[in-house]
Design a protein around this motif. Structure first.
Motif, mmCIF file in Angstrom:
data_model
loop_
_atom_site.group_PDB
_atom_site.id
_atom_site.type_symbol
_atom_site.label_atom_id
_atom_site.label_comp_id
_atom_site.label_asym_id
_atom_site.label_seq_id
_atom_site.Cartn_x
_atom_site.Cartn_y
_atom_site.Cartn_z
ATOM 1 N N ASP A 117 -59.421 -18.697 -1.160
ATOM 2 C CA ASP A 117 -58.683 -19.956 -1.034
ATOM 3 C C ASP A 117 -57.667 -20.084 -2.173
ATOM 4 O OD1 ASP A 117 -57.943 -22.402 -0.166
ATOM 5 O OD2 ASP A 117 -59.565 -23.482 -1.196
ATOM 6 N N CYS A 118 -56.701 -19.183 -2.209
ATOM 7 C CA CYS A 118 -55.654 -19.288 -3.245
ATOM 8 C C CYS A 118 -54.345 -18.779 -2.640
ATOM 9 C CB CYS A 118 -56.035 -18.479 -4.488
ATOM 10 S SG CYS A 118 -56.020 -16.710 -4.253
ATOM 11 N N PRO A 119 -53.206 -19.154 -3.220
ATOM 12 C CA PRO A 119 -51.938 -18.654 -2.683
ATOM 13 C C PRO A 119 -51.886 -17.125 -2.751
ATOM 14 C CG PRO A 119 -51.564 -20.369 -4.337
ATOM 15 C CD PRO A 119 -53.008 -20.023 -4.404
ATOM 16 N N VAL A 120 -51.407 -16.524 -1.679
ATOM 17 C CA VAL A 120 -51.289 -15.068 -1.647
ATOM 18 C C VAL A 120 -49.812 -14.714 -1.491
ATOM 19 C CG1 VAL A 120 -51.897 -12.965 -0.382
ATOM 20 C CG2 VAL A 120 -53.579 -14.811 -0.627
ATOM 21 N N ILE A 121 -49.315 -13.900 -2.423
ATOM 22 C CA ILE A 121 -47.889 -13.545 -2.405
ATOM 23 C C ILE A 121 -47.779 -12.071 -2.064
ATOM 24 C CG2 ILE A 121 -45.789 -13.326 -3.820
ATOM 25 C CD1 ILE A 121 -48.414 -15.952 -4.597
ATOM 26 N N ALA A 122 -47.128 -11.786 -0.943
ATOM 27 C CA ALA A 122 -46.961 -10.387 -0.532
ATOM 28 C C ALA A 122 -45.690 -9.829 -1.157
ATOM 29 C CB ALA A 122 -46.882 -10.293 0.980
ATOM 30 N N VAL A 123 -45.809 -8.613 -1.696
ATOM 31 C CA VAL A 123 -44.653 -7.932 -2.260
ATOM 32 C C VAL A 123 -43.981 -7.116 -1.143
ATOM 33 C CG1 VAL A 123 -43.882 -6.225 -3.950
ATOM 34 C CG2 VAL A 123 -45.727 -7.822 -4.537
ATOM 35 N N ASP A 124 -42.790 -7.462 -0.807
ATOM 36 C CA ASP A 124 -41.936 -6.818 0.202
ATOM 37 C C ASP A 124 -42.371 -7.118 1.641
ATOM 38 O OD1 ASP A 124 -39.543 -5.587 0.567
ATOM 39 O OD2 ASP A 124 -40.307 -3.540 0.509
ATOM 40 N N ILE A 125 -43.645 -6.899 1.949
ATOM 41 C CA ILE A 125 -44.155 -7.198 3.294
ATOM 42 C C ILE A 125 -45.677 -7.312 3.174
ATOM 43 C CG2 ILE A 125 -44.294 -4.725 3.976
ATOM 44 C CD1 ILE A 125 -43.269 -5.760 6.810
ATOM 45 N N VAL B 299 -42.141 -12.084 -0.774
ATOM 46 C CA VAL B 299 -40.875 -11.850 -1.473
ATOM 47 C C VAL B 299 -40.429 -10.448 -1.071
ATOM 48 C CG1 VAL B 299 -39.691 -11.748 -3.690
ATOM 49 C CG2 VAL B 299 -41.658 -13.283 -3.389
ATOM 50 N N THR B 300 -39.360 -10.409 -0.283
ATOM 51 C CA THR B 300 -38.912 -9.111 0.230
ATOM 52 C C THR B 300 -37.578 -8.756 -0.411
ATOM 53 O OG1 THR B 300 -38.814 -7.802 2.254
ATOM 54 C CG2 THR B 300 -37.659 -9.904 2.306
ATOM 55 N N PHE B 301 -37.282 -7.460 -0.464
ATOM 56 C CA PHE B 301 -36.138 -7.017 -1.258
ATOM 57 C C PHE B 301 -34.938 -6.607 -0.404
ATOM 58 C CE2 PHE B 301 -40.091 -5.680 -3.570
ATOM 59 C CZ PHE B 301 -40.166 -6.867 -4.286
ATOM 60 N N THR B 302 -33.775 -6.924 -0.876
ATOM 61 C CA THR B 302 -32.480 -6.518 -0.313
ATOM 62 C C THR B 302 -32.117 -7.277 0.970
ATOM 63 O OG1 THR B 302 -32.820 -4.329 -1.227
ATOM 64 C CG2 THR B 302 -31.050 -4.555 0.385
ATOM 65 N N CYS B 303 -33.002 -7.206 1.992
ATOM 66 C CA CYS B 303 -32.696 -7.870 3.259
ATOM 67 C C CYS B 303 -34.007 -8.072 4.024
ATOM 68 C CB CYS B 303 -31.747 -7.020 4.096
ATOM 69 S SG CYS B 303 -32.451 -5.466 4.510
ATOM 70 N N GLY B 304 -33.935 -8.840 5.106
ATOM 71 C CA GLY B 304 -35.133 -9.047 5.926
ATOM 72 C C GLY B 304 -35.537 -7.761 6.625
ATOM 73 N N LYS B 305 -36.813 -7.680 6.982
ATOM 74 C CA LYS B 305 -37.292 -6.565 7.789
ATOM 75 C C LYS B 305 -37.762 -7.156 9.120
ATOM 76 C CE LYS B 305 -37.503 -4.685 3.592
ATOM 77 N NZ LYS B 305 -37.132 -5.420 2.386
ATOM 78 N N PRO B 306 -37.537 -6.464 10.241
ATOM 79 C CA PRO B 306 -37.894 -7.058 11.530
ATOM 80 C C PRO B 306 -39.349 -7.538 11.585
ATOM 81 C CG PRO B 306 -36.759 -4.963 11.857
ATOM 82 C CD PRO B 306 -36.901 -5.145 10.378
ATOM 83 N N GLY B 307 -40.258 -6.754 11.000
ATOM 84 C CA GLY B 307 -41.683 -7.095 11.056
ATOM 85 C C GLY B 307 -42.026 -8.429 10.411
ATOM 86 N N LEU B 308 -41.145 -8.923 9.540
ATOM 87 C CA LEU B 308 -41.402 -10.223 8.895
ATOM 88 C C LEU B 308 -41.043 -11.378 9.824
ATOM 89 C CD1 LEU B 308 -39.916 -9.495 5.350
ATOM 90 C CD2 LEU B 308 -42.327 -9.691 5.966
ATOM 91 N N PHE B 309 -40.339 -11.073 10.918
ATOM 92 C CA PHE B 309 -39.882 -12.139 11.806
ATOM 93 C C PHE B 309 -40.440 -12.013 13.217
ATOM 94 C CE2 PHE B 309 -36.893 -11.651 8.355
ATOM 95 C CZ PHE B 309 -36.824 -12.952 7.883
ATOM 96 N N SER C 281 -38.347 -10.395 -9.705
ATOM 97 C CA SER C 281 -38.039 -11.425 -8.704
ATOM 98 C C SER C 281 -39.327 -11.990 -8.100
ATOM 99 C CB SER C 281 -37.096 -10.878 -7.633
ATOM 100 O OG SER C 281 -37.734 -9.878 -6.888
ATOM 101 N N VAL C 282 -40.352 -11.162 -7.973
ATOM 102 C CA VAL C 282 -41.641 -11.666 -7.467
ATOM 103 C C VAL C 282 -42.209 -12.688 -8.456
ATOM 104 C CG1 VAL C 282 -44.050 -11.029 -6.949
ATOM 105 C CG2 VAL C 282 -42.177 -9.587 -6.134
ATOM 106 N N VAL C 283 -42.195 -12.314 -9.728
ATOM 107 C CA VAL C 283 -42.731 -13.215 -10.755
ATOM 108 C C VAL C 283 -41.930 -14.521 -10.780
ATOM 109 C CG1 VAL C 283 -43.067 -13.506 -13.251
ATOM 110 C CG2 VAL C 283 -43.693 -11.346 -12.148
ATOM 111 N N GLU C 284 -40.615 -14.398 -10.669
ATOM 112 C CA GLU C 284 -39.768 -15.602 -10.679
ATOM 113 C C GLU C 284 -40.109 -16.546 -9.544
ATOM 114 O OE1 GLU C 284 -35.351 -15.101 -12.552
ATOM 115 O OE2 GLU C 284 -35.593 -14.827 -10.408
#
Ligand SMILES: NC(=O)C1=CN([C@@H]2O[C@H](COP(=O)(O)OP(=O)(O)OC[C@H]3O[C@@H](n4cnc5c(N)ncnc54)[C@H](O)[C@@H]3O)[C@@H](O)[C@H]2O)[C@@H](O)CC1
Ligand SMILES: [K+]
Length: 499
Positions: A151-159, A181-191, A34-37
């Protein structure tokens, strides 16, 4: 309604999935895929993807993502951090599979090794996920600082690595991601702030893990969405102003009128049939002009009479007390009368709470449905907890305080928290900085009283939905003006979208 889970609940969900027979590598494969997608969907330049892997399963996700990229024909570079002896079993397995793929794997043990990130066109952060349990130090902290200057896009896995899953606090240093890209549901720390700033865009991906049924209620947060407004009853077509209930606003004081205006108007905009403002005689003329729809009941500071207030309380279905009330002698008498005699559903805001904090002997479990709407400063005085402590642990402190006090809390902050005694906890994500303006809290108190008039037996729903509506009003007002230029009175014009 969305659901956010804290780190312990996420672990429980992971374990239950495995007990149901889904092997860990299957979950990891889905997570990595899902991260790759999500990366490919955005058409980033994938000529040099660099993946940073830690020692745990978050690192395993990163290694699996690198392998999937290499199977697709890209040439990822994988940077391994931490002591190999501490690799989790899944991380070891993923590295083993990766070893037969055309990916460059570099073990990072010193600062100089970080230069391998320089040519990254996309960076995948898989250093730490929900297993982070202490501050980042040494090469981990160096790597984070190094990456944050690229200076490039950074993609965090889960958090984003370094962000605390439950509180959003930055643990020493944290990856500044453009996408998480986080898995299953949001985590409070992301918001929660500051974590939300580090997370960038958040995408939640299903990977086949269910949300456990028997979760400790404090581990699970609810997040209101627009569709949840359907819990409010339909407006009765044949109704009259009495049908839509009467709200008494015990607001304003000899020196403060605006708070009485804003809260009364917000309650009216939310659909209340009648509003009466009980206030100082000094406010008669301005309020008659500003809110001609409201009834007025004015008192004189010199000849204050309890009976008049008792009659007004008797008239009302719902009571809002505190906005601009002041903290002087008359305000204290008013609050005492309210607390001694009220049995109606009520909202307590601002100076009602400041007075309670000053006169703690008045605090007791109310025998009426009650919502309190403190901002962090008021909450700090009320609970005698430091602002810093509240900022870092708002959810746990507010939910515990709701249990102990028997009242519904609507704790206002950049992300407001709503908690009912021994019940649900809501995290509001709908606001923006436009709401950080004088009088904004009075509008919220008025919306809350207005919604309580619609669902008097459900103070939690009234509080959670009002925090959501108030936040949306801030967003909509900022779209028409700017976050900096929105005034509290502007918010009134947007309530109608939700009423
Ligand atoms: N079945 C599962 O358990 C799944 C887990 N997944 C991934 O696994 C992650 C959680 O994995 P883990 O529980 O292994 O935890 P992490 O991979 O987040 O990190 C834990 C490791 O880091 C170490 N550590 C923690 N804080 C540190 C610090 N400040 N400095 C240095 N070392 C530190 C720990 O001792 C442990 O070795 C999730 O976030 C998610 O990315 C996903 O693959 C989905 C399935
Ligand atoms: K991460």
């Amino acid at each position: 309604m969305r659901v956010f889970l804290d780190a312990a609940a996420c672990k429980q969900a992971d374990e239950e999935a495995m007990q149901r027979g889904i092997p860990s590598p299957v979950l990891m494969e889905r997570a990595a895929y899902s991260v790759v997608e999500e990366i490919r969907k955005r058409e980033f330049d994938l000529s040099c993807p660099v993946v940073l892997c830690g020692t745990g399963n978050n690192g395993g996700d990163g290694a699996a993502a690198a392998r999937i990229l290499s199977e697709m024909g890209y040439r990822p570079r994988v940077l391994l951090f931490g002591d190999p002896e501490k690799y989790s079993d899944q991380m070891k397995l993923q590295l083993h599979i990766l070893s037969s793929c055309p990916a460059e794997v570099i073990r990072c043990s010193k600062e100089e090794d970080l230069k391998a990130c320089d040519s990254a066109t996309v960076l995948i952060d898989a250093l730490f996920g929900i297993g982070l349990h202490r501050d980042l130090t040494g090469l981990f902290a160096e790597a984070v600082r190094y990456v944050n200057h690229l200076d490039c896009p950074v993609i965090a896995v889960d958090i984003p690595s370094g962000v605390n899953t439950d509180t959003g606090v930055v643990c020493g240093a944290a990856i500044k991601a453009s996408l998480t890209v986080t898995f299953t549901c949001g985590k409070p720390g992301l918001f929660l702030f500051p974590g939300t700033v580090y997370a960038g865009e958040v995408v939640i991906r299903e990977i086949g893990i269910r949300i456990p049924e028997n979760l400790d209620r404090r581990r699970k947060l609810y997040n209101v969405e627009e569709s949840d407004l359907c819990v409010l009853p339909e407006r009765d077509e044949s109704g009259n102003k009495g049908t839509f209930r009467k709200v008494l606003c015990i607001t304003g004081s000899p020196d403060i009128c605006g708070a009485a205006f804003l809260s009364a108007k917000a309650a009216l905009r939310t659909g209340v049939g009648m509003v009466k403002i009980y206030t100082s005689e000094n406010n008669r003329i301005p309020l008659n002009t500003l809110v001609p729809e409201a009834l007025l009941s004015v008192y004189s500071e010199k000849q204050w009479e309890e009976d008049q207030l008792l009659r007004d309380m008797d008239w009302a279905d719902i009571i809002l007390v505190g906005c601009g009330l002041g903290t002087g002698k008359t305000a204290l008498k008013i609050l005492k009368t309210f607390l001694d005699h009220n049995h109606k559903p009520a909202v307590m805001d601002a100076d009602a709470l400041n007075l309670l904090a000053e006169h703690r002997e008045l605090m007791r479990q109310p025998d009426f449905p009650c919502i309190i709407t403190p901002h962090i400063g008021e909450l700090s005085r009320l609970l005698e907890v430091s602002v810093q402590d509240l900022k870092e642990n708002l959810i746990s402190i507010v939910s515990r305080s709701a249990d102990e006090s028997g009242v519904v809390f609507l704790a206002k902050d950049a992300r407001s928290v709503v908690a009912e005694p021994n019940g649900r906890v809501y995290l509001t994500t709908s606001g923006n900085s436009a709401l950080a303006t004088a009088g904004s809290g009075d509008v919220l108190a008025g919306i809350t009283a207005g919604l309580l008039a619609r669902v008097p037996e459900h103070p939690l729903a009234a509080a959670a939905l009002s925090a959501f509506i108030h936040g949306r009003c801030g967003t909509l007002a900022a779209e028409d003006r700017s976050e900096a230029s929105v005034n509290a009175a502007d918010l009134l014009d947007y309530i109608q979208r939700f009423s």
